[in-house]
Design a protein around this motif. Sequence first.
Motif, PDB file in Angstrom:
ATOM      1  N   ALA A   5      -3.855 -28.848 -42.863  1.00 24.36           N
ATOM      2  CA  ALA A   5      -4.726 -27.813 -42.304  1.00 24.36           C
ATOM      3  C   ALA A   5      -5.419 -27.035 -43.417  1.00 24.36           C
ATOM      4  CB  ALA A   5      -3.923 -26.877 -41.408  1.00 24.36           C
ATOM      5  N   MET A   6      -4.695 -26.742 -44.486  1.00 22.71           N
ATOM      6  CA  MET A   6      -5.305 -26.049 -45.631  1.00 22.71           C
ATOM      7  C   MET A   6      -6.381 -26.913 -46.276  1.00 22.71           C
ATOM      8  SD  MET A   6      -4.277 -22.967 -46.215  1.00 22.71           S
ATOM      9  CE  MET A   6      -4.619 -22.708 -47.934  1.00 22.71           C
ATOM     10  N   GLN A   7      -6.140 -28.204 -46.379  1.00 23.13           N
ATOM     11  CA  GLN A   7      -7.129 -29.104 -46.977  1.00 23.13           C
ATOM     12  C   GLN A   7      -8.398 -29.148 -46.121  1.00 23.13           C
ATOM     13  OE1 GLN A   7      -5.802 -33.160 -47.329  1.00 23.13           O
ATOM     14  NE2 GLN A   7      -7.527 -33.750 -48.612  1.00 23.13           N
ATOM     15  N   ILE A   8      -8.238 -29.235 -44.822  1.00 23.62           N
ATOM     16  CA  ILE A   8      -9.406 -29.253 -43.929  1.00 23.62           C
ATOM     17  C   ILE A   8     -10.139 -27.923 -44.003  1.00 23.62           C
ATOM     18  CG2 ILE A   8     -10.134 -29.385 -41.517  1.00 23.62           C
ATOM     19  CD1 ILE A   8      -7.736 -31.321 -41.088  1.00 23.62           C
ATOM     20  N   ALA A   9      -9.394 -26.815 -43.999  1.00 24.72           N
ATOM     21  CA  ALA A   9     -10.024 -25.495 -44.082  1.00 24.72           C
ATOM     22  C   ALA A   9     -10.769 -25.338 -45.405  1.00 24.72           C
ATOM     23  CB  ALA A   9      -8.971 -24.406 -43.930  1.00 24.72           C
ATOM     24  N   TRP A  10     -10.166 -25.806 -46.506  1.00 23.96           N
ATOM     25  CA  TRP A  10     -10.828 -25.729 -47.808  1.00 23.96           C
ATOM     26  C   TRP A  10     -12.117 -26.539 -47.791  1.00 23.96           C
ATOM     27  CZ3 TRP A  10     -12.631 -29.090 -51.402  1.00 23.96           C
ATOM     28  CH2 TRP A  10     -12.993 -28.566 -52.639  1.00 23.96           C
ATOM     29  N   THR A  11     -12.066 -27.720 -47.206  1.00 21.62           N
ATOM     30  CA  THR A  11     -13.250 -28.567 -47.143  1.00 21.62           C
ATOM     31  C   THR A  11     -14.348 -27.890 -46.334  1.00 21.62           C
ATOM     32  OG1 THR A  11     -11.914 -30.560 -47.355  1.00 21.62           O
ATOM     33  CG2 THR A  11     -14.104 -30.829 -46.421  1.00 21.62           C
ATOM     34  N   ARG A  12     -13.995 -27.275 -45.223  1.00 16.90           N
ATOM     35  CA  ARG A  12     -14.993 -26.598 -44.390  1.00 16.90           C
ATOM     36  C   ARG A  12     -15.611 -25.416 -45.141  1.00 16.90           C
ATOM     37  NH1 ARG A  12     -12.250 -26.746 -38.322  1.00 16.90           N
ATOM     38  NH2 ARG A  12     -12.462 -28.994 -38.078  1.00 16.90           N
ATOM     39  N   GLU A  13     -14.790 -24.689 -45.877  1.00 15.75           N
ATOM     40  CA  GLU A  13     -15.308 -23.565 -46.657  1.00 15.75           C
ATOM     41  C   GLU A  13     -16.211 -24.069 -47.784  1.00 15.75           C
ATOM     42  OE1 GLU A  13     -15.910 -19.592 -47.243  1.00 15.75           O
ATOM     43  OE2 GLU A  13     -14.826 -20.540 -45.596  1.00 15.75           O
ATOM     44  N   PHE A  14     -15.791 -25.119 -48.467  1.00  8.20           N
ATOM     45  CA  PHE A  14     -16.605 -25.717 -49.529  1.00  8.20           C
ATOM     46  C   PHE A  14     -17.937 -26.188 -48.966  1.00  8.20           C
ATOM     47  CE2 PHE A  14     -18.061 -29.526 -51.729  1.00  8.20           C
ATOM     48  CZ  PHE A  14     -18.152 -29.080 -53.039  1.00  8.20           C
ATOM     49  N   LEU A  15     -17.890 -26.738 -47.770  1.00  7.60           N
ATOM     50  CA  LEU A  15     -19.096 -27.269 -47.136  1.00  7.60           C
ATOM     51  C   LEU A  15     -20.130 -26.169 -46.891  1.00  7.60           C
ATOM     52  CD1 LEU A  15     -20.255 -29.932 -46.104  1.00  7.60           C
ATOM     53  CD2 LEU A  15     -19.303 -29.397 -43.877  1.00  7.60           C
ATOM     54  N   LYS A  16     -19.685 -24.976 -46.583  1.00  9.16           N
ATOM     55  CA  LYS A  16     -20.627 -23.864 -46.385  1.00  9.16           C
ATOM     56  C   LYS A  16     -21.416 -23.596 -47.656  1.00  9.16           C
ATOM     57  CE  LYS A  16     -17.643 -21.620 -43.023  1.00  9.16           C
ATOM     58  NZ  LYS A  16     -16.700 -20.511 -42.804  1.00  9.16           N
ATOM     59  N   TYR A  17     -20.723 -23.514 -48.773  1.00 11.17           N
ATOM     60  CA  TYR A  17     -21.388 -23.236 -50.040  1.00 11.17           C
ATOM     61  C   TYR A  17     -22.213 -24.429 -50.503  1.00 11.17           C
ATOM     62  CZ  TYR A  17     -18.617 -19.012 -50.439  1.00 11.17           C
ATOM     63  OH  TYR A  17     -18.060 -17.780 -50.221  1.00 11.17           O
ATOM     64  N   PHE A  18     -21.620 -25.621 -50.439  1.00  8.67           N
ATOM     65  CA  PHE A  18     -22.335 -26.801 -50.899  1.00  8.67           C
ATOM     66  C   PHE A  18     -23.515 -27.113 -49.992  1.00  8.67           C
ATOM     67  CE2 PHE A  18     -23.209 -31.290 -51.502  1.00  8.67           C
ATOM     68  CZ  PHE A  18     -23.326 -31.329 -52.878  1.00  8.67           C
ATOM     69  N   GLY A  19     -23.359 -26.875 -48.694  1.00  4.20           N
ATOM     70  CA  GLY A  19     -24.465 -27.101 -47.763  1.00  4.20           C
ATOM     71  C   GLY A  19     -25.649 -26.202 -48.079  1.00  4.20           C
ATOM     72  N   THR A  20     -25.362 -24.956 -48.424  1.00  3.85           N
ATOM     73  CA  THR A  20     -26.429 -24.039 -48.824  1.00  3.85           C
ATOM     74  C   THR A  20     -27.102 -24.534 -50.098  1.00  3.85           C
ATOM     75  OG1 THR A  20     -25.225 -22.209 -47.828  1.00  3.85           O
ATOM     76  CG2 THR A  20     -26.949 -21.644 -49.421  1.00  3.85           C
ATOM     77  N   PHE A  21     -26.292 -24.924 -51.081  1.00  6.68           N
ATOM     78  CA  PHE A  21     -26.837 -25.457 -52.329  1.00  6.68           C
ATOM     79  C   PHE A  21     -27.662 -26.710 -52.078  1.00  6.68           C
ATOM     80  CE2 PHE A  21     -26.134 -28.634 -55.709  1.00  6.68           C
ATOM     81  CZ  PHE A  21     -26.870 -28.037 -56.723  1.00  6.68           C
ATOM     82  N   PHE A  22     -27.147 -27.601 -51.238  1.00  5.23           N
ATOM     83  CA  PHE A  22     -27.847 -28.851 -50.948  1.00  5.23           C
ATOM     84  C   PHE A  22     -29.170 -28.573 -50.238  1.00  5.23           C
ATOM     85  CE2 PHE A  22     -28.638 -32.408 -47.963  1.00  5.23           C
ATOM     86  CZ  PHE A  22     -28.864 -33.403 -48.894  1.00  5.23           C
ATOM     87  N   GLY A  23     -29.155 -27.665 -49.268  1.00  5.30           N
ATOM     88  CA  GLY A  23     -30.379 -27.334 -48.539  1.00  5.30           C
ATOM     89  C   GLY A  23     -31.440 -26.734 -49.446  1.00  5.30           C
ATOM     90  N   LEU A  24     -31.037 -25.776 -50.271  1.00  7.85           N
ATOM     91  CA  LEU A  24     -31.991 -25.173 -51.206  1.00  7.85           C
ATOM     92  C   LEU A  24     -32.515 -26.203 -52.204  1.00  7.85           C
ATOM     93  CD1 LEU A  24     -30.313 -21.731 -51.952  1.00  7.85           C
ATOM     94  CD2 LEU A  24     -32.474 -22.138 -50.761  1.00  7.85           C
ATOM     95  N   SER A  25     -31.615 -27.049 -52.699  1.00  2.00           N
ATOM     96  CA  SER A  25     -32.028 -28.088 -53.648  1.00  2.00           C
ATOM     97  C   SER A  25     -33.022 -29.044 -53.004  1.00  2.00           C
ATOM     98  CB  SER A  25     -30.816 -28.878 -54.139  1.00  2.00           C
ATOM     99  OG  SER A  25     -29.930 -28.050 -54.827  1.00  2.00           O
ATOM    100  N   ALA A  26     -32.757 -29.441 -51.771  1.00  2.00           N
ATOM    101  CA  ALA A  26     -33.659 -30.372 -51.090  1.00  2.00           C
ATOM    102  C   ALA A  26     -35.046 -29.761 -50.918  1.00  2.00           C
ATOM    103  CB  ALA A  26     -33.077 -30.769 -49.733  1.00  2.00           C
ATOM    104  N   VAL A  27     -35.083 -28.484 -50.525  1.00  2.00           N
ATOM    105  CA  VAL A  27     -36.380 -27.810 -50.346  1.00  2.00           C
ATOM    106  C   VAL A  27     -37.108 -27.695 -51.681  1.00  2.00           C
ATOM    107  CG1 VAL A  27     -37.453 -25.604 -49.756  1.00  2.00           C
ATOM    108  CG2 VAL A  27     -35.706 -26.580 -48.255  1.00  2.00           C
ATOM    109  N   LEU A  28     -36.398 -27.248 -52.712  1.00  2.00           N
ATOM    110  CA  LEU A  28     -37.033 -27.065 -54.019  1.00  2.00           C
ATOM    111  C   LEU A  28     -37.470 -28.394 -54.645  1.00  2.00           C
ATOM    112  CD1 LEU A  28     -34.751 -24.259 -55.489  1.00  2.00           C
ATOM    113  CD2 LEU A  28     -37.086 -24.036 -54.597  1.00  2.00           C
ATOM    114  N   LEU A  29     -36.629 -29.402 -54.523  1.00  2.00           N
ATOM    115  CA  LEU A  29     -37.003 -30.708 -55.083  1.00  2.00           C
ATOM    116  C   LEU A  29     -38.166 -31.326 -54.326  1.00  2.00           C
ATOM    117  CD1 LEU A  29     -33.464 -32.161 -55.838  1.00  2.00           C
ATOM    118  CD2 LEU A  29     -35.178 -31.457 -57.511  1.00  2.00           C
ATOM    119  N   THR A  30     -38.183 -31.168 -53.019  1.00  2.00           N
ATOM    120  CA  THR A  30     -39.305 -31.676 -52.230  1.00  2.00           C
ATOM    121  C   THR A  30     -40.595 -30.958 -52.602  1.00  2.00           C
ATOM    122  OG1 THR A  30     -37.812 -32.204 -50.410  1.00  2.00           O
ATOM    123  CG2 THR A  30     -40.154 -32.093 -49.890  1.00  2.00           C
ATOM    124  N   THR A  31     -40.505 -29.641 -52.743  1.00  2.00           N
ATOM    125  CA  THR A  31     -41.682 -28.861 -53.149  1.00  2.00           C
ATOM    126  C   THR A  31     -42.162 -29.310 -54.529  1.00  2.00           C
ATOM    127  OG1 THR A  31     -40.875 -26.975 -51.883  1.00  2.00           O
ATOM    128  CG2 THR A  31     -42.557 -26.522 -53.538  1.00  2.00           C
TER     129      THR A  31
END
Length: 120
Positions: free
Chosen positions: A17-43
Motif C-alpha cells: 500500500a505504501m508503494q502504491i501510495a508513493w507511486t501515486r504521489e510521484f505521479l502527481k509531480y512527474f505528471g506536472t513535469f511531463f505536461g509542462l515539458s510536453a507543452v514547452l518542447l512542442t512550442t
Amino acid sequence: LERQLILQNLMRERQTAMQIAWTREFLKYFGTFFGLSAVLLTTGALKRKNPAVLLPILPLSFVFSYHYDMGYGTLLQRIKGEAEDILDTQSTLLQLPKGPLTFEDLEKIRVSQSNFFTEK
C-alpha cells in the motif's frame, strides 16, 4: 506460528500500500513535469521548425506510462500473475545457490565469526 504469518501478511500488505501510495504521489509531480515539458518542447519545436526538439518526450512518456500503470492500472495484477506462473512452472529459478541455508551452515558461520572476533 499462525500469528506470525498473519503479522507478516499484514506487513506485506502495508508495504505494498505504501508503494502504491508513493507511486501515486510521484505521479502527481512527474505528471506536472511531463505536461509542462510536453507543452514547452512542442512550442520550441514549432518555433524552431525542428521536430527533433520533441525527442525527450519519448523517454518521459515511458516513465509516465509505467508509473501511471503502477499507481492506477493493472501492473500489480500482471506482476502477481507472472510471479504465480514462475512459482507454478519455473520453481527451479527460485533455488538458492548451494541450496537453502541449514542450521548447520548458520552454526558454522556463527562459530567462525566468534573465532574471528576472539582472535583479534
